[in-house]
Scaffold this active site. Structure first.
Site, mmCIF file in Angstrom:
data_model
loop_
_atom_site.group_PDB
_atom_site.id
_atom_site.type_symbol
_atom_site.label_atom_id
_atom_site.label_comp_id
_atom_site.label_asym_id
_atom_site.label_seq_id
_atom_site.Cartn_x
_atom_site.Cartn_y
_atom_site.Cartn_z
ATOM 1 N N ALA A 196 -27.541 4.245 -24.889
ATOM 2 C CA ALA A 196 -28.010 3.242 -23.939
ATOM 3 C C ALA A 196 -27.547 3.556 -22.521
ATOM 4 C CB ALA A 196 -27.525 1.856 -24.363
ATOM 5 N N ALA A 249 -23.568 4.848 -26.455
ATOM 6 C CA ALA A 249 -23.619 6.048 -25.611
ATOM 7 C C ALA A 249 -25.048 6.338 -25.186
ATOM 8 C CB ALA A 249 -23.034 7.234 -26.361
ATOM 9 N N LEU A 277 -8.273 -1.062 -29.135
ATOM 10 C CA LEU A 277 -8.611 -0.524 -27.805
ATOM 11 C C LEU A 277 -7.428 -0.530 -26.842
ATOM 12 C CD1 LEU A 277 -12.201 -1.981 -27.190
ATOM 13 C CD2 LEU A 277 -11.507 0.084 -28.429
ATOM 14 N N GLU A 292 1.252 3.805 1.933
ATOM 15 C CA GLU A 292 1.923 4.154 3.183
ATOM 16 C C GLU A 292 3.190 3.326 3.359
ATOM 17 O OE1 GLU A 292 -1.233 3.415 2.669
ATOM 18 O OE2 GLU A 292 -2.545 4.100 4.289
ATOM 19 N N TRP A 302 -9.149 11.468 -39.445
ATOM 20 C CA TRP A 302 -9.331 11.722 -38.030
ATOM 21 C C TRP A 302 -10.075 13.046 -37.885
ATOM 22 C CZ3 TRP A 302 -8.172 7.919 -34.806
ATOM 23 C CH2 TRP A 302 -7.214 6.971 -35.184
ATOM 24 N N ALA A 336 -15.170 11.925 -29.727
ATOM 25 C CA ALA A 336 -14.522 12.982 -30.499
ATOM 26 C C ALA A 336 -15.472 13.370 -31.623
ATOM 27 C CB ALA A 336 -13.196 12.495 -31.074
ATOM 28 N N HIS A 357 0.849 -1.180 0.000
ATOM 29 C CA HIS A 357 0.000 0.000 0.000
ATOM 30 C C HIS A 357 0.893 1.241 0.000
ATOM 31 C CE1 HIS A 357 -3.830 -2.132 1.718
ATOM 32 N NE2 HIS A 357 -3.316 -2.736 0.658
#
Length: 348
Positions: A283, A281, A214, A60, A180, A164, A58
């Site tokens: 949905a 999107a 992806l 800390e 693009w 986009a 962790h």
């Protein structure tokens, strides 16, 4: 209470701890992405750290290990209350006591009943414990801890819808061309964001049209060290040769059209990025499951073409999905907008 000078050092240390904790995004889930900084007895920074991957240290412990004996008599500053339970690792409270720190400052109280109680344990052991001011707490809650805290409160991942588009909200021209719309700076920014989330979701329509990988990529085109879980939502089979499958085992087919069911199928992830087309999107919006929008807008007007969203369940202006603008960034010729949803009764 420490003198003003010491408090100022603690505030700076907490700001640094929040910044350090960003390195745990996309890495620590299901553990919270925590950051910690250790100040020695004179107020100098002698250790810093962020949560490692599950099973690792962790924040800390990373910071205290870096500080070593310099932590004795010093202050541990951490974005989340130190945990007080045995999980894959021992409690951070025990490590803090072993280090000999005299004071612990934390921003956010741990909402997990299993891990909470660290502040009280430290106080009983004689450590001076303080929680940050309201602005420090807010900075931590709205920083890297945000998605994890959302999961604790709502039992589901925090969902960001990213798209986009042109100025008139088109994600593709009338002939279907879309690469693009936005420029390289926007794409670089989007790939950096992919490295910080747990899972990326598209629909089978996007899969068929684009065969996306992806992945999170670097400027030179290589793969980034941190990669999100790649998921395709929908009932259509994902071909064996689809790029999204990859060869690293980080692919998931969410065989459903129900956004809530899809999120449940992703397991204990904390932050989901929806990058699919208009119907996906829509949905998620119609289901009340979009917590944040990241829009990349290009200085173009297409007039016709595919809209950014469809089927969002809105029939009148009064029923529109509302968002609050949180951040605006100019990316060369494009603009990046980050907005959070205005909570509506019954949709959380």
């Amino acid at each position: 209470m420490p003198r003003d000078g010491a408090r100022g050092r603690e505030r700076r240390a907490l700001a640094e701890a929040i910044a350090v904790s960003r390195s745990a995004l996309g890495v620590s889930t299901p553990n919270p992405p925590v950051g910690a900084v250790v100040l020695d007895a004179a107020g100098a920074v002698v250790g810093r750290g962020a949560t490692e991957a599950p099973g690792g240290r962790h924040a800390e412990v990373v910071a205290l290990d870096a500080a070593g004996e310099s932590a004795r008599g010093g202050t541990l500053v951490v974005t989340l209350e130190p945990c007080d339970h045995h999980g894959r690792t021992g409690p951070c409270t025990a490590r803090a006591l072993d280090s000999g720190v005299a004071r612990v400052v934390y921003a956010v109280s741990d909402p997990n009943p299993v891990a909470a109680g660290g502040a009280a344990t430290l106080r009983r052991a004689g450590v001076d414990v303080a929680r940050g001011d309201d602005d420090e707490v807010s900075a931590a809650e709205n920083g890297p801890l945000r998605a994890w805290l959302h999961r604790q409160a709502h039992g589901r991942p925090f969902v960001t819808w990213k798209y986009a588009a042109s100025l008139d909200g088109r994600v593709a021209a009338a002939d279907g061309s879309s690469k693009w719309i936005t420029g390289p700076d926007s794409r670089r920014h989007a790939h950096a964001r992919r490295q910080e989330i747990d899972a990326l979701v598209v629909g089978t329509g996007t899969l068929t049209a684009d065969d996306p990988a992806l992945t999170a990529r670097l400027d030179h085109g290589g793969l980034a060290a941190r990669q999100p879980l790649r998921a395709v939502m929908g009932l259509t089979d994902v071909p064996a040769g689809a790029a999204v499958r990859g060869d690293d085992g980080r692919f998931r087919h969410l065989a459903t059209r129900d956004p809530a069911e899809a999120l449940a199928m992703l397991g204990d992830v904390c932050h989901v990025l929806v990058e699919g087309g208009p119907r996906l999107a829509g949905a998620f919006l119609a289901a009340g499951l979009v917590d944040e929008v990241e829009a990349y807008l290009a200085p173009l007007v297409l007039g016709d073409g595919r809209p950014a969203v469809s089927g969002a369940g809105v029939t009148t202006l009064a029923g529109a999905h509302g968002f609050t603008l949180r951040e605006t960034t100019v990316l060369s010729t494009d603009i990046h907008l980050r907005m959070t949803a205005r909570p509506t009764e019954g949709t959380r």
